[in-house]
Design a protein around this motif. Structure first.
Motif, PDB file in Angstrom:
ATOM      1  N   SER A 131      -0.702   7.293  15.829  1.00  0.00           N
ATOM      2  CA  SER A 131      -1.744   8.011  14.993  1.00  0.00           C
ATOM      3  C   SER A 131      -1.439   7.480  13.704  1.00  0.00           C
ATOM      4  CB  SER A 131      -1.998   8.983  15.159  1.00  0.00           C
ATOM      5  OG  SER A 131      -1.541  10.642  15.201  1.00  0.00           O
ATOM      6  N   VAL A 132      -1.636   6.870  12.505  1.00  0.00           N
ATOM      7  CA  VAL A 132      -1.179   6.955  11.224  1.00  0.00           C
ATOM      8  C   VAL A 132      -1.981   7.774  10.716  1.00  0.00           C
ATOM      9  CG1 VAL A 132       0.002   5.081  11.224  1.00  0.00           C
ATOM     10  CG2 VAL A 132      -2.265   4.614  10.778  1.00  0.00           C
ATOM     11  N   ARG A 141      -3.075   4.032  16.733  1.00  0.00           N
ATOM     12  CA  ARG A 141      -1.886   2.693  16.155  1.00  0.00           C
ATOM     13  C   ARG A 141      -1.533   2.732  17.408  1.00  0.00           C
ATOM     14  NH1 ARG A 141       3.321   2.860  12.676  1.00  0.00           N
ATOM     15  NH2 ARG A 141       3.671   4.499  14.366  1.00  0.00           N
ATOM     16  N   LYS A 143       0.342   0.623  19.899  1.00  0.00           N
ATOM     17  CA  LYS A 143       2.049  -0.725  19.707  1.00  0.00           C
ATOM     18  C   LYS A 143       1.640  -1.706  20.656  1.00  0.00           C
ATOM     19  CE  LYS A 143       7.185  -0.926  20.030  1.00  0.00           C
ATOM     20  NZ  LYS A 143       8.283  -0.123  20.056  1.00  0.00           N
ATOM     21  N   TYR A 154       1.581  -4.231  15.758  1.00  0.00           N
ATOM     22  CA  TYR A 154       1.071  -3.344  15.511  1.00  0.00           C
ATOM     23  C   TYR A 154      -0.426  -3.536  15.101  1.00  0.00           C
ATOM     24  CZ  TYR A 154       5.428  -0.813  15.922  1.00  0.00           C
ATOM     25  OH  TYR A 154       6.847  -0.137  16.227  1.00  0.00           O
ATOM     26  N   TRP A 155      -1.844  -2.512  15.591  1.00  0.00           N
ATOM     27  CA  TRP A 155      -3.234  -2.591  15.776  1.00  0.00           C
ATOM     28  C   TRP A 155      -2.839  -1.194  15.092  1.00  0.00           C
ATOM     29  CZ3 TRP A 155      -5.804  -5.745  20.224  1.00  0.00           C
ATOM     30  CH2 TRP A 155      -5.155  -6.720  20.048  1.00  0.00           C
ATOM     31  N   ILE A 156      -3.531  -0.572  14.118  1.00  0.00           N
ATOM     32  CA  ILE A 156      -4.598   0.841  13.680  1.00  0.00           C
ATOM     33  C   ILE A 156      -6.382   0.261  14.392  1.00  0.00           C
ATOM     34  CG2 ILE A 156      -5.029   2.192  11.993  1.00  0.00           C
ATOM     35  CD1 ILE A 156      -2.937   1.206  10.404  1.00  0.00           C
ATOM     36  N   MET A 162      -0.899  -4.710  10.957  1.00  0.00           N
ATOM     37  CA  MET A 162      -0.128  -3.980  10.124  1.00  0.00           C
ATOM     38  C   MET A 162       0.514  -5.304   9.136  1.00  0.00           C
ATOM     39  SD  MET A 162      -0.459  -1.132   9.424  1.00  0.00           S
ATOM     40  CE  MET A 162       1.608  -0.874   8.655  1.00  0.00           C
ATOM     41  N   TYR A 193      -6.188   4.076   3.782  1.00  0.00           N
ATOM     42  CA  TYR A 193      -5.103   3.482   4.172  1.00  0.00           C
ATOM     43  C   TYR A 193      -4.110   2.532   3.147  1.00  0.00           C
ATOM     44  CZ  TYR A 193      -1.404   2.142   7.132  1.00  0.00           C
ATOM     45  OH  TYR A 193       0.276   1.397   8.181  1.00  0.00           O
ATOM     46  N   ASN A 195      -0.168   1.812   3.621  1.00  0.00           N
ATOM     47  CA  ASN A 195       1.594   1.459   3.798  1.00  0.00           C
ATOM     48  C   ASN A 195       2.435   1.603   3.588  1.00  0.00           C
ATOM     49  OD1 ASN A 195       3.844   0.364   5.588  1.00  0.00           O
ATOM     50  ND2 ASN A 195       3.223  -1.688   5.176  1.00  0.00           N
TER      51      ASN A 195
END
Length: 294
Positions: A131-132, A141, A143, A154-156, A162, A193, A195
């Protein structure tokens, strides 16, 4: 070959719900490297989706781009997106659509991503979910990997890759040219969000040039080692050099003196972004160079 899949949540409040990608209230900022023979230009590009467009019997949102930090000027990007059953499709004006996201996967599932902006289609396996943190709580998140590529994707959920909203899988191939990095995502004009590797959501145009290497007073070259976030400084002579490294805000990161022809400076623990290397000699010569750390 045995494969290990991981689901990592430790006492976190994970946001549930649809978390659509194609949403006209969202804006993404992406740092993009544009390659040229002698230099690389980094720009910040903003993306948003708006205006319904019917194509081949399917309803798309139009993609708009802005390079204006205030987001006052938007231009048609020449492409369209649509979302259906947690799958996101992207198409350019005169091309076929391709799948760029599928958020229906479970650990161990595979998906064929065919992003028209990437070099070719690629099969990805969902190998880890963590998670983020966002302003609204934590989001999953994912992987995703392919054994043919060293770097993962990586997808959120609700935010996208990302590498930037339109760039899923592009960085697996090294990008079309340069690097794609998601900086921030906002919804309804509020930051959701950011980074954590970058201090800002917008960077002015940055030119990382090799032009100094062609001048008589080039003095030194720089080699960036991404594996350990360090810089190799290679000097023309063994005379004493006084070295300063700062970030773009002028904050001193490190200072040292050396008479060696090559030294290594670690930037481990420092945020990603642009750094400025300034070198003075006892003869009063000063040379400065810029480098993007990613």
């Amino acid at each position: 070959m045995n494969k290990v899949f991981a689901l990592i949540f430790i006492g976190l409040n994970i946001i549930s719900g649809a978390q659509e990608i194609v949403d006209s209230t969202k804006v993404w900022s992406v740092l993009t490297g544009h390659c040229h023979p002698e230099y690389t230009v980094y720009t910040t590009e903003m993306y948003r989706f708006s205006n319904d467009t019917l194509m081949d019997g399917k309803m798309y949102k139009t993609v708009f781009i802005s390079e204006d930090e205030q987001q006052e000027e938007w231009f048609f990007f020449g492409s369209f997106v649509r979302e259906e059953n947690k799958k996101v499709y992207y198409r350019e004006y005169s091309g076929e659509e391709g799948l760029i996201y599928d958020f229906n996967l479970a650990l161990g599932d595979t998906v064929v991503v065919n992003n028209p902006r990437a070099v070719s289609e690629v099969t990805l396996t969902l190998v880890e979910i963590d998670s983020v943190e966002t302003s609204e709580g934590y989001r999953e998140r994912w992987k995703l990997t392919n054994e043919s590529f060293e770097e993962p994707e990586y997808w959120i959920k609700g935010i996208g890759s990302m590498a930037g909203i339109l760039n899923s899988t592009s960085n697996l191939f090294g990008g079309l040219c340069g690097t794609y990095i998601l900086l921030c995502e906002q919804e309804n004009n509020a930051a959701v969000y950011q980074n954590p590797d970058y201090e800002y959501c917008y960077y002015d145009e940055l030119i990382v040039s090799e032009e100094e290497a062609k001048t008589p007073n080039k003095m030194f070259d720089i080699r960036y080692r991404q594996t350990d976030k360090s810089l190799d400084l290679i000097f023309e002579s063994k005379e004493e050099h006084h070295i300063f490294i700062t970030d773009v805000k002028g904050r001193l990161i490190t200072e040292k003196k050396s008479s060696e022809k090559q030294i290594r400076v670690s930037l481990a623990g420092q945020p990603k972004g642009l750094y400025i290397i300034v070198v003075h000699t006892n003869d009063g010569i000063t040379v400065s160079k810029k480098i993007m750390v990613y």
